[in-house]
Design a protein around this motif. Structure first.
Motif, mmCIF file in Angstrom:
data_model
loop_
_atom_site.group_PDB
_atom_site.id
_atom_site.type_symbol
_atom_site.label_atom_id
_atom_site.label_comp_id
_atom_site.label_asym_id
_atom_site.label_seq_id
_atom_site.Cartn_x
_atom_site.Cartn_y
_atom_site.Cartn_z
ATOM 1 N N PHE A 178 -11.009 14.542 25.824
ATOM 2 C CA PHE A 178 -10.387 13.235 26.078
ATOM 3 C C PHE A 178 -9.089 13.151 25.276
ATOM 4 O O PHE A 178 -8.908 13.860 24.295
ATOM 5 C CB PHE A 178 -11.334 12.082 25.716
ATOM 6 N N ASP A 179 -8.185 12.289 25.743
ATOM 7 C CA ASP A 179 -6.897 12.173 25.052
ATOM 8 C C ASP A 179 -6.971 11.193 23.891
ATOM 9 O O ASP A 179 -6.286 11.347 22.895
ATOM 10 C CB ASP A 179 -5.808 11.697 26.034
ATOM 11 N N ASP A 180 -7.802 10.173 24.071
ATOM 12 C CA ASP A 180 -7.832 9.127 23.052
ATOM 13 C C ASP A 180 -9.171 8.401 23.123
ATOM 14 O O ASP A 180 -9.828 8.407 24.173
ATOM 15 C CB ASP A 180 -6.681 8.136 23.338
ATOM 16 N N LEU A 181 -9.557 7.783 22.020
ATOM 17 C CA LEU A 181 -10.755 6.947 22.022
ATOM 18 C C LEU A 181 -10.333 5.592 21.424
ATOM 19 O O LEU A 181 -10.027 5.497 20.244
ATOM 20 C CB LEU A 181 -11.866 7.582 21.176
ATOM 21 N N VAL A 182 -10.298 4.584 22.292
ATOM 22 C CA VAL A 182 -9.780 3.279 21.872
ATOM 23 C C VAL A 182 -10.937 2.309 21.672
ATOM 24 O O VAL A 182 -11.752 2.126 22.580
ATOM 25 C CB VAL A 182 -8.827 2.713 22.953
ATOM 26 N N ALA A 183 -11.015 1.712 20.493
ATOM 27 C CA ALA A 183 -12.083 0.733 20.229
ATOM 28 C C ALA A 183 -11.491 -0.672 20.154
ATOM 29 O O ALA A 183 -10.513 -0.899 19.455
ATOM 30 C CB ALA A 183 -12.787 1.070 18.924
ATOM 31 N N ASP A 184 -12.060 -1.585 20.918
ATOM 32 C CA ASP A 184 -11.677 -2.995 20.852
ATOM 33 C C ASP A 184 -12.841 -3.720 20.166
ATOM 34 O O ASP A 184 -13.919 -3.860 20.744
ATOM 35 C CB ASP A 184 -11.449 -3.518 22.276
ATOM 36 N N GLU A 185 -12.597 -4.138 18.927
ATOM 37 C CA GLU A 185 -13.692 -4.740 18.162
ATOM 38 C C GLU A 185 -13.642 -6.262 18.175
ATOM 39 O O GLU A 185 -14.368 -6.917 17.443
ATOM 40 C CB GLU A 185 -13.669 -4.204 16.718
ATOM 41 N N ASP A 186 -12.783 -6.815 19.015
ATOM 42 C CA ASP A 186 -12.650 -8.277 19.072
ATOM 43 C C ASP A 186 -13.245 -8.859 20.341
ATOM 44 O O ASP A 186 -12.685 -9.767 20.944
ATOM 45 C CB ASP A 186 -11.177 -8.682 18.950
ATOM 46 N N VAL A 187 -14.368 -8.309 20.762
ATOM 47 C CA VAL A 187 -14.984 -8.816 21.989
ATOM 48 C C VAL A 187 -16.375 -9.382 21.688
ATOM 49 O O VAL A 187 -16.957 -9.123 20.634
ATOM 50 C CB VAL A 187 -15.105 -7.706 23.067
ATOM 51 N N ALA A 188 -16.857 -10.164 22.627
ATOM 52 C CA ALA A 188 -18.223 -10.684 22.543
ATOM 53 C C ALA A 188 -18.850 -10.479 23.915
ATOM 54 O O ALA A 188 -18.153 -10.444 24.926
ATOM 55 C CB ALA A 188 -18.209 -12.161 22.183
ATOM 56 N N LYS A 189 -20.160 -10.333 23.911
ATOM 57 C CA LYS A 189 -20.874 -10.158 25.185
ATOM 58 C C LYS A 189 -21.624 -11.443 25.496
ATOM 59 O O LYS A 189 -22.320 -11.996 24.642
ATOM 60 C CB LYS A 189 -21.856 -8.997 25.057
ATOM 61 N N ILE A 190 -21.474 -11.918 26.713
ATOM 62 C CA ILE A 190 -22.168 -13.139 27.125
ATOM 63 C C ILE A 190 -22.971 -12.814 28.377
ATOM 64 O O ILE A 190 -22.461 -12.162 29.297
ATOM 65 C CB ILE A 190 -21.167 -14.262 27.428
ATOM 66 N N SER A 191 -24.208 -13.243 28.401
ATOM 67 C CA SER A 191 -25.063 -12.926 29.542
ATOM 68 C C SER A 191 -25.759 -14.169 30.041
ATOM 69 O O SER A 191 -26.197 -15.007 29.250
ATOM 70 C CB SER A 191 -26.147 -11.920 29.141
ATOM 71 N N VAL A 192 -25.865 -14.283 31.355
ATOM 72 C CA VAL A 192 -26.757 -15.300 31.908
ATOM 73 C C VAL A 192 -28.000 -14.564 32.404
ATOM 74 O O VAL A 192 -27.905 -13.475 32.964
ATOM 75 C CB VAL A 192 -26.107 -16.142 33.033
ATOM 76 N N VAL A 193 -29.157 -15.165 32.142
ATOM 77 C CA VAL A 193 -30.429 -14.511 32.416
ATOM 78 C C VAL A 193 -31.305 -15.451 33.236
ATOM 79 O O VAL A 193 -31.362 -16.650 32.963
ATOM 80 C CB VAL A 193 -31.148 -14.184 31.078
ATOM 81 N N GLY A 194 -31.968 -14.910 34.234
ATOM 82 C CA GLY A 194 -32.912 -15.738 34.998
ATOM 83 C C GLY A 194 -33.619 -14.952 36.083
ATOM 84 O O GLY A 194 -32.965 -14.231 36.843
ATOM 85 N N ILE A 195 -34.936 -15.091 36.153
ATOM 86 C CA ILE A 195 -35.672 -14.365 37.205
ATOM 87 C C ILE A 195 -35.316 -14.906 38.594
ATOM 88 O O ILE A 195 -35.456 -14.205 39.583
ATOM 89 C CB ILE A 195 -37.213 -14.422 37.006
ATOM 90 N N GLY A 196 -34.819 -16.148 38.642
ATOM 91 C CA GLY A 196 -34.425 -16.733 39.918
ATOM 92 C C GLY A 196 -33.288 -15.977 40.600
ATOM 93 O O GLY A 196 -33.096 -16.088 41.816
ATOM 94 N N MET A 197 -32.546 -15.195 39.823
ATOM 95 C CA MET A 197 -31.425 -14.436 40.396
ATOM 96 C C MET A 197 -31.870 -13.426 41.437
ATOM 97 O O MET A 197 -31.096 -13.050 42.303
ATOM 98 C CB MET A 197 -30.724 -13.649 39.291
ATOM 99 N N ARG A 198 -33.122 -12.988 41.302
ATOM 100 C CA ARG A 198 -33.622 -11.992 42.248
ATOM 101 C C ARG A 198 -33.563 -12.496 43.681
ATOM 102 O O ARG A 198 -33.434 -11.728 44.608
ATOM 103 C CB ARG A 198 -35.060 -11.605 41.893
ATOM 104 N N SER A 199 -33.732 -13.822 43.841
ATOM 105 C CA SER A 199 -33.786 -14.355 45.200
ATOM 106 C C SER A 199 -32.610 -15.279 45.519
ATOM 107 O O SER A 199 -32.625 -15.974 46.518
ATOM 108 C CB SER A 199 -35.107 -15.101 45.386
ATOM 109 N N HIS A 200 -31.603 -15.287 44.646
ATOM 110 C CA HIS A 200 -30.443 -16.137 44.903
ATOM 111 C C HIS A 200 -29.157 -15.327 44.895
ATOM 112 O O HIS A 200 -28.910 -14.593 43.938
ATOM 113 C CB HIS A 200 -30.324 -17.237 43.839
#
Ligand code: ASP
Ligand code: MG
Length: 423
Positions: free
Chosen positions: A348-370
């Motif tokens: 690889f030419d470079d390995l760039v790390a962005d340490e200023d991020v956050a992960k946001i998730s929405v969770v729900g079993i209802g998503m399976r059918s919607h």
């Protein structure tokens, strides 16, 4: 009931803040006594007093930076021995027949993976014999076990939750109550959104996603075990008056009537985004990258492969590979990739790390059918001018990486758009 007739079993687990001092142990003991009076034989699982395990870990690391993992376990497991004995003594003082058990006495048989051991078996005989004699409460030191080599093991931080679920499964308990310093599972962290609402019920699978996303209330492994053995888990406060309806029940999805498409918004602040710039685009490249990362213990979550901007400069076909991992694993990930490059496995030419991020998730079993949940989520973020950097989806979860400064704004927007404040 006469001796020898078995009573229904209840497992009650008290976390570190719930046994932080003698008054709190006494308070927890009252809750145990109440369940005994209701007719249960109770298995109590205790954590160490809050802060104690950290102190023990620190003592080990100060004494021996590259410590022998077996001795680490011998030391850090000891906090639970103290609270187990004190809880048994307190119950005896209240006239409740109780005794304590350390892991090896039960015995709680585990693998030999020190500080990350897994259960092999929990034979019932010893506890059953005590209950048959008329003992009402078995107090078990959480977090610890016994390896085949006869050494003390521990189950990983937060492991007492898993001890509790394992006992509930082994003894066919009616329920496993996890007493802690919050009164249940919320639609999101109340510190981030004042509209966060306590859930009455949540499905195992949803809880599993929330736990692995960093909701610290339950150890992820405990939820996995509860799901596998269908142990109903209840999370409730040890600081409030509680009854059968208190807290949040983590249960099988078919026991949940109210079905919302999205049940919760989870997030992790401590996330980083790493991009390997211009890796060769050939069969096997993903394995050559993620194999070494896995071997190095990096918990990769999201992965995106996309066309490299630098294609024109290269004779072979190249691609950029982006992945997310916890921020404290960035250095480890970098080393694994550099080692793999030195070994000629990848380029690889470079390995760039962005340490200023956050992960946001929405969770729900209802998503399976919607359909359309992702679109709704992205539109809500767009309306707040929040740029999405990476997207990943699973059957019941959609996750995005955004700049960390937008975390609160994004969580609140998603909580609103999915109307999580309404029951
Ligand atoms: N005392 C251990 C820890 O702090 C285990 C637990 O409390 O669940 O990780
Ligand atoms: Mg805990």
């Amino acid at each position: 009931m006469p001796k020898g007739v078995s009573m229904p079993i209840l497992v009650m687990k008290f976390g570190g803040t719930s046994v932080a001092d003698l008054d709190r142990i006494a308070n927890a003991a009252v809750k145990v006594q109440r369940e005994v009076e209701r007719g249960y034989d109770v298995i109590v699982i205790v954590s160490a007093m809050s802060g104690r395990t950290n102190e023990l870990v620190n003592w080990v690391e100060t004494t021996s930076p590259f410590y022998d993992a077996r001795e680490y376990d011998a030391v850090v497991s000891s906090g639970e021995n103290v609270t187990a004995g004190l809880m048994a003594l307190r119950l005896q003082e209240m006239g409740v027949s109780a005794r304590s058990w350390q892991g090896w006495q039960v015995p709680i048989n585990t693998t030999s993976a020190h500080s990350a051991a897994r259960f092999e078996s929990i034979p019932r005989d010893n506890l059953d014999a005590k209950f048959a004699e008329g003992f009402k409460v078995a107090v078990i030191a959480g977090f610890q076990g016994l390896s085949q080599e006869g050494r003390i093991t521990t189950l990983g931080r937060g492991g007492s939750d898993t001890t509790a679920v394992a006992f509930a499964a082994a003894f066919g308990a009616e329920r496993c109550d996890i007493y802690t310093d919050v009164d249940g599972i919320y639609t999101t962290d109340p510190r981030v959104s004042d509209k966060a609402r306590k859930l009455d019920r949540i499905a195992f699978e949803e809880m599993l996603e929330l736990a692995s996303l960093g909701a610290k209330v339950l150890q992820t492994r405990s939820v996995e075990l509860a799901m596998r053995y269908k142990v109903p888990l209840r999370v409730l406060s040890s600081f409030e008056e509680t009854d059968e309806t208190s807290g949040t029940l983590v249960c099988d999805e078919d026991k949940i009537m109210e079905s919302k498409v999205v049940s919760g918004v989870a997030f992790s602040r401590e996330e980083a985004k790493m991009t390997l710039v211009t890796v060769e685009d050939r069969p096997g490249i993903a394995g050559a990258i993620f194999g070494p990362l896995a071997d190095a213990g990096v918990n990769v979550d999201m992965i995106v492969q996309n066309i490299s901007e630098h294609q024109a400069k290269h004779a072979v076909k190249v691609t950029d590979m982006t992945f997310s991992c916890p921020i404290n694993q960035v250095a480890r990930a970098r080393k694994a990739m550099e080692d793999a490059r030195d070994a000629g496995l990848i380029n690889f030419d470079d390995l760039v790390a962005d340490e200023d991020v956050a992960k946001i998730s929405v969770v729900g079993i209802g998503m399976r059918s919607h359909a359309g949940v992702a679109a709704q989520m992205f539109k809500a973020l767009a309306a707040e001018n929040v740029n999405i950097k990476v997207i990943a989806t699973s059957e019941i979860k959609i996750s995005v990486l955004v700049d960390r400064k937008y975390l609160e704004l994004a969580v609140q927007a998603l909580h609103d758009v999915f109307e999580l404040d309404k029951a």
